[in-house]
Design an enzyme around this catalytic site. Structure first.
Site, short mmCIF file in Angstrom:
data_model
loop_
_atom_site.label_atom_id
_atom_site.label_comp_id
_atom_site.label_asym_id
_atom_site.label_seq_id
_atom_site.Cartn_x
_atom_site.Cartn_y
_atom_site.Cartn_z
N ARG A 59 1.34 -1.25 -0.20
CA ARG A 59 0.42 0.23 0.02
C ARG A 59 1.02 1.09 0.59
O ARG A 59 0.78 2.13 -0.51
CB ARG A 59 -0.61 -0.18 1.47
N THR A 60 1.79 1.18 1.10
CA THR A 60 1.89 2.51 1.08
C THR A 60 3.46 2.71 -0.77
O THR A 60 3.34 3.95 -0.50
CB THR A 60 3.63 2.42 2.37
N ARG A 109 11.58 2.92 3.73
CA ARG A 109 10.88 2.38 4.87
C ARG A 109 12.42 1.68 5.01
O ARG A 109 13.15 0.91 4.31
CB ARG A 109 9.66 1.36 3.74
#
Lengths: 318, 178
Positions: A59-60, A109
């Site tokens: 998603r991110t 991330r």
């Protein structure tokens, strides 16, 4: 030149209420861009952005990539598998090599808390934290704030309960900072093994019964129970967790008023949240995803003013 | 010491707008397929006024849109991101329409360049006209207005402020000399 937000976005802890509000306000017109038939504006044309993901994410990563593409930036995705990271290259070496190719921004991330800040202090490009260990996930916090503001028209005075595995959750931390700064009342609710100590000193209420949280809150932000925590002995069993802390329709029906349910995804249906809640009228889980793109566009756009000056860098290297 | 002089007062502005409205209808040969698009911010109010005037004469409502061109500016690199001030909303499909861009002041032409780019992302109008209340010269691009309220000679550093009742409490255009 520095932008409204400075060089990097590391966490909501480091932002003022005015800066957070400015991001949310900037996100509003970007919502409309995603509704156009040509979902693209030229604001970041010529900017190069690297999405550096050391941890799995669907998603991110996709949300950032859509945000970048809708602003006309050029993007490259680097995942730790299949890159020289898997050969043991350090984070800084990877980033410096990317920077030598004259990139403008890095979205990172990483499984270690503090990785985004560490990187931001060592490279000239803008760094955006897309989740670092147990520290923060600022764009998730921002999209949760935007979704709440859409629904209630305000954040100030809103009662929000963050439920579940707060201890390991960067989403919880970003939410707590953002909500407190904008004047919301915040509670956390979960088993004592999954709540960090010392939250009361920030002004956060601690609850151990999901019924109490549902009876008190305007909105529940239900966190994902990270299943790997099972082995750590934080919860006895998933079924027991669901029985005691699961957000179920029966429990929501006993709420005194209208209650809104958020979840950052990916969901464990039947563990922390039941399917009929996730897909029911209380849920704003899909609007959260839509808002994620708008918020990330706003962050990228606002940070673009603090882009590096490559001409002086080239002079340094000579 | 900056000095302010009035280019248009309330009555002069009303007369200019009335003339501009009839010029628009004349140029477009009627109000069929006509769409007015105001540029944020004060172009929006001016477009609204022109639409009302056209409606009074022609007896039919003119579709009205607004455009925020911030994301299409060519100077993001040098000035940094500006807050996006207003919404962009167009009343319908642009294909085959006659679109009139309405803005308060025409200066370098860069705003209009951005507006043309933005409109092109929404569709393919049959024709685009440009209508401005004040043309202050100083063009940096080959762009000219089709319908002009008034023309004023300015130098770099001067400012032309258009005020509208809805936003500023009065109708006027002022020239502020540096």
């Amino acid at each position: 030149m520095t932008s409204l937000l400075g060089k990097d976005l590391i966490g909501l802890e480091g932002l003022t209420a005015d800066q957070i509000t400015a991001i949310l306000d900037t996100a509003e017109p970007f919502k409309e861009v995603s509704e156009r038939s040509i979902k693209k504006v030229p604001a970041l044309r010529g900017k190069t952005i690297v999405n550096l993901f050391f941890e799995a994410s669907t998603r991110t990563r996709i949300s950032f990539e859509f945000a970048e593409k809708r602003l006309s930036a050029d993007t490259v995705n680097v995942a730790s598998q299949g890159s020289s990271v898997s050969k043991g290259e350090t984070l800084v070496d990877t980033a410096r090599n990317l920077e030598a190719m004259r990139i403008d921004m890095v979205v990172i991330r990483h499984h270690s808390s503090g990785a985004a800040q560490f990187l931001g202090e060592r490279i000239r490009s803008n760094v955006i934290n897309a989740g670092d260990g147990k520290h923060e996930h600022p764009t998730q916090g921002l999209l949760d704030l935007l979704t709440l503001r859409d629904r209630f028209g305000r954040i100030k005075g809103l009662k929000v309960a963050i439920c579940g595995d707060v201890l390991h959750s960067r989403v919880a931390r970003s939410n707590i900072w953002g909500l407190l700064k904008l004047g919301a009342q915040v509670a956390v609710c979960g088993p004592p093994t999954l709540l960090p100590r010392g939250l009361e000193s920030l002004g956060v209420t601690v609850m151990h019964h999901i019924e109490d949280a549902i009876g008190w809150a305007d909105a529940l932000n239900v966190l994902r129970l990270q299943l790997e925590r099972m082995e750590g002995g934080f919860v006895p069993s998933l079924r027991e967790y669901n029985r005691i802390f699961g957000v179920t329709r029966e429990r929501l029906e006993r709420a005194p008023g209208d209650i809104v349910v958020l979840h950052p995804g990916p969901m464990n249906r039947g563990v922390e949240i039941d399917s009929d809640v996730a897909d029911g009228p209380h849920s704003v889980i899909l609007p959260q995803v839509t808002n994620g793109v708008a918020v990330r566009m706003a962050v990228l756009y606002l940070l673009a003013g603090g882009a590096p000056d490559w001409r002086s860098q080239a002079a340094d290297e000579r | 010491m900056p000095t302010t002089s009035r280019i248009l007062d309330e009555r002069a502005m009303a007369r200019a707008l009335a003339r501009m409205a009839s010029e628009i209808v004349e140029r477009c040969q009627g109000s069929d397929d006509l769409m007015l698009v105001g540029i944020q911010r004060r172009g929006v109010e001016l477009a609204q006024r022109l639409a009302e005037l056209i409606q009074k004469h022609e007896g039919r409502a003119v579709p009205l849109g607004k455009l925020d061109i911030t994301l299409y500016r060519d100077d993001l690199q040098s000035i940094g991101p500006r807050p996006v001030v207003g919404e962009t909303s167009l009343p319908g499909d642009l294909d085959g329409q006659t679109v009139v861009i309405v803005d308060d002041v025409l200066y370098t032409g860069r705003t209009i360049r951005a507006a043309l780019d933005e409109l092109a992302d929404f569709g393919r109008p049959r024709r685009i006209f440009l209508c401005v209340l004040v043309d202050r010269g100083g063009r940096e691009l080959p762009i000219q207005a089709d319908v002009v309220g008034t023309t004023v000679t300015t130098t770099q550093g001067d400012r032309v402020d258009v005020l509208v009742r809805e936003r500023d409490g009065e109708d006027a255009a002022n020239l502020v000399r540096a």
